[in-house]
Scaffold this motif. Structure first.
Motif, mmCIF file in Angstrom:
data_model
loop_
_atom_site.group_PDB
_atom_site.id
_atom_site.type_symbol
_atom_site.label_atom_id
_atom_site.label_comp_id
_atom_site.label_asym_id
_atom_site.label_seq_id
_atom_site.Cartn_x
_atom_site.Cartn_y
_atom_site.Cartn_z
ATOM 1 N N THR A 18 0.987 -1.032 0.100
ATOM 2 C CA THR A 18 0.113 0.006 -0.077
ATOM 3 C C THR A 18 0.807 1.281 0.133
ATOM 4 O OG1 THR A 18 -1.662 -1.310 1.236
ATOM 5 C CG2 THR A 18 -1.979 1.054 1.275
ATOM 6 N N MET A 19 2.039 1.236 0.765
ATOM 7 C CA MET A 19 2.909 2.330 0.841
ATOM 8 C C MET A 19 3.483 2.631 -0.361
ATOM 9 S SD MET A 19 6.247 3.072 3.110
ATOM 10 C CE MET A 19 6.845 1.721 2.238
ATOM 11 N N TYR A 20 3.913 1.517 -1.041
ATOM 12 C CA TYR A 20 4.513 1.625 -2.567
ATOM 13 C C TYR A 20 3.571 2.128 -3.583
ATOM 14 C CZ TYR A 20 8.644 -0.758 -0.769
ATOM 15 O OH TYR A 20 9.901 -1.322 -0.324
ATOM 16 N N PHE A 21 2.099 1.630 -3.361
ATOM 17 C CA PHE A 21 1.338 2.311 -4.233
ATOM 18 C C PHE A 21 1.227 3.532 -4.217
ATOM 19 C CE2 PHE A 21 -2.991 3.553 -5.340
ATOM 20 C CZ PHE A 21 -3.034 3.208 -6.512
ATOM 21 N N VAL A 22 1.111 4.350 -2.756
ATOM 22 C CA VAL A 22 0.621 5.641 -2.667
ATOM 23 C C VAL A 22 1.916 6.375 -3.159
ATOM 24 C CG1 VAL A 22 0.656 7.341 -0.702
ATOM 25 C CG2 VAL A 22 -0.901 5.176 -0.506
ATOM 26 N N VAL A 23 3.361 6.035 -2.878
ATOM 27 C CA VAL A 23 4.440 6.666 -3.234
ATOM 28 C C VAL A 23 4.284 6.810 -5.050
ATOM 29 C CG1 VAL A 23 6.985 6.577 -3.589
ATOM 30 C CG2 VAL A 23 5.722 6.434 -1.165
ATOM 31 N N PHE A 24 4.122 5.733 -5.229
ATOM 32 C CA PHE A 24 4.125 5.737 -7.025
ATOM 33 C C PHE A 24 2.894 6.699 -7.389
ATOM 34 C CE2 PHE A 24 2.376 4.003 -10.944
ATOM 35 C CZ PHE A 24 3.311 4.018 -11.585
ATOM 36 N N LEU A 27 4.070 10.236 -6.970
ATOM 37 C CA LEU A 27 4.921 10.675 -7.845
ATOM 38 C C LEU A 27 4.351 10.791 -9.539
ATOM 39 C CD1 LEU A 27 7.996 8.474 -7.063
ATOM 40 C CD2 LEU A 27 7.704 10.876 -6.707
ATOM 41 N N THR A 28 3.669 10.115 -9.822
ATOM 42 C CA THR A 28 2.954 10.001 -11.152
ATOM 43 C C THR A 28 2.124 11.045 -11.256
ATOM 44 O OG1 THR A 28 1.521 8.508 -10.810
ATOM 45 C CG2 THR A 28 3.667 7.771 -11.836
ATOM 46 N N THR A 29 1.285 11.606 -10.596
ATOM 47 C CA THR A 29 0.337 12.504 -10.530
ATOM 48 C C THR A 29 0.501 13.981 -10.163
ATOM 49 O OG1 THR A 29 -0.796 11.751 -8.570
ATOM 50 C CG2 THR A 29 -1.550 10.823 -10.606
ATOM 51 N N VAL A 30 1.266 14.009 -8.879
ATOM 52 C CA VAL A 30 1.482 15.397 -8.587
ATOM 53 C C VAL A 30 2.654 16.209 -8.906
ATOM 54 C CG1 VAL A 30 1.605 16.599 -6.180
ATOM 55 C CG2 VAL A 30 0.273 14.820 -6.161
ATOM 56 N N TRP A 31 3.622 15.058 -8.882
ATOM 57 C CA TRP A 31 4.960 15.739 -9.391
ATOM 58 C C TRP A 31 5.337 15.416 -10.861
ATOM 59 C CZ3 TRP A 31 7.467 13.363 -4.406
ATOM 60 C CH2 TRP A 31 7.169 14.196 -3.428
ATOM 61 N N GLY A 32 4.333 14.742 -11.594
ATOM 62 C CA GLY A 32 4.498 14.583 -12.946
ATOM 63 C C GLY A 32 5.757 13.645 -13.648
ATOM 64 N N PHE A 33 6.255 12.680 -12.540
ATOM 65 C CA PHE A 33 7.195 11.798 -12.942
ATOM 66 C C PHE A 33 6.638 10.722 -13.403
ATOM 67 C CE2 PHE A 33 9.589 13.847 -9.391
ATOM 68 C CZ PHE A 33 10.392 14.289 -9.996
ATOM 69 N N GLY A 34 7.111 9.764 -14.080
ATOM 70 C CA GLY A 34 6.480 8.298 -14.559
ATOM 71 C C GLY A 34 6.227 8.161 -15.933
ATOM 72 N N VAL A 35 5.154 7.648 -16.124
ATOM 73 C CA VAL A 35 5.052 7.514 -17.577
ATOM 74 C C VAL A 35 4.290 8.705 -18.065
ATOM 75 C CG1 VAL A 35 3.611 6.052 -19.429
ATOM 76 C CG2 VAL A 35 4.584 5.145 -17.033
ATOM 77 N N PRO A 36 4.768 9.167 -19.483
ATOM 78 C CA PRO A 36 4.237 10.457 -20.075
ATOM 79 C C PRO A 36 2.787 10.263 -20.523
ATOM 80 C CG PRO A 36 5.680 9.375 -21.571
ATOM 81 C CD PRO A 36 5.821 8.559 -20.362
ATOM 82 N N PRO A 37 1.901 11.061 -20.557
ATOM 83 C CA PRO A 37 0.536 10.788 -21.084
ATOM 84 C C PRO A 37 0.509 10.524 -22.721
ATOM 85 C CG PRO A 37 1.050 13.065 -20.717
ATOM 86 C CD PRO A 37 2.200 12.700 -20.294
ATOM 87 N N VAL A 38 -0.352 9.499 -23.074
ATOM 88 C CA VAL A 38 -0.557 9.234 -24.453
ATOM 89 C C VAL A 38 -0.870 10.336 -25.157
ATOM 90 C CG1 VAL A 38 -1.665 7.448 -25.788
ATOM 91 C CG2 VAL A 38 -0.738 6.939 -23.415
#
Length: 138
Positions: A18-24, A27-38
């Motif tokens: 659960t903690m890993y999911f919340v961190v991920f 990161l992807t929604t608030v700070w814009g990291f992760g997979v770029p939008p399609v």
């Protein structure tokens, strides 16, 4: 279930996941990291000044942009003309890819030399190294 695991170990695993999911998610929604939008590629669009005829031509291009015939770097041969003539007899529009062309002038030159019959066939559109042919309605 693993025989050595007890309920406390399972709970810690669930908490960790659960903690890993919340961190991920953060990161992807608030700070814009992760997979770029399609995004959709807009390489098949005409210029921004689009007239109704251009819109119709653009929709035709989108429907028939897959090349059914390819001309190699050695140029147009009689077999290419015969193949295009047969394809135009079977299909209303045919896309041809001109490989080995360095400039738009070369593409246009090859496209006009490929026409099986200048009286009954026409070039509708040229985009990059692809040419869209049709049979004239006359």
């Amino acid at each position: 279930d693993h025989p050595c695991r007890d309920d406390k170990t399972k709970e810690k695993g669930v908490e960790r996941a659960t903690m890993y999911f919340v961190v991920f998610f953060t990161l992807t929604t608030v700070w814009g990291f992760g997979v770029p939008p399609v995004t959709r590629h807009r390489r098949h669009l005409l210029s921004s000044s689009v007239t109704p005829a251009d819109e119709e031509l653009e929709s035709i291009w989108r429907a028939y942009s897959k090349p059914l015939l390819r001309v190699g770097k050695n140029g147009v041969r009689d077999s290419h003309r015969r193949s295009l003539d047969e394809l135009l007899a079977a299909h209303s529009y045919v896309c041809v890819k001109m490989n080995g062309c360095g400039s738009p002038e070369e593409v246009t030159e090859l496209a006009t030399s490929l026409l099986p019959s200048a009286d009954t066939d026409e070039i509708l559109l040229t985009k990059g190294v692809s040419v869209l042919y049709s049979r004239s309605k006359n």
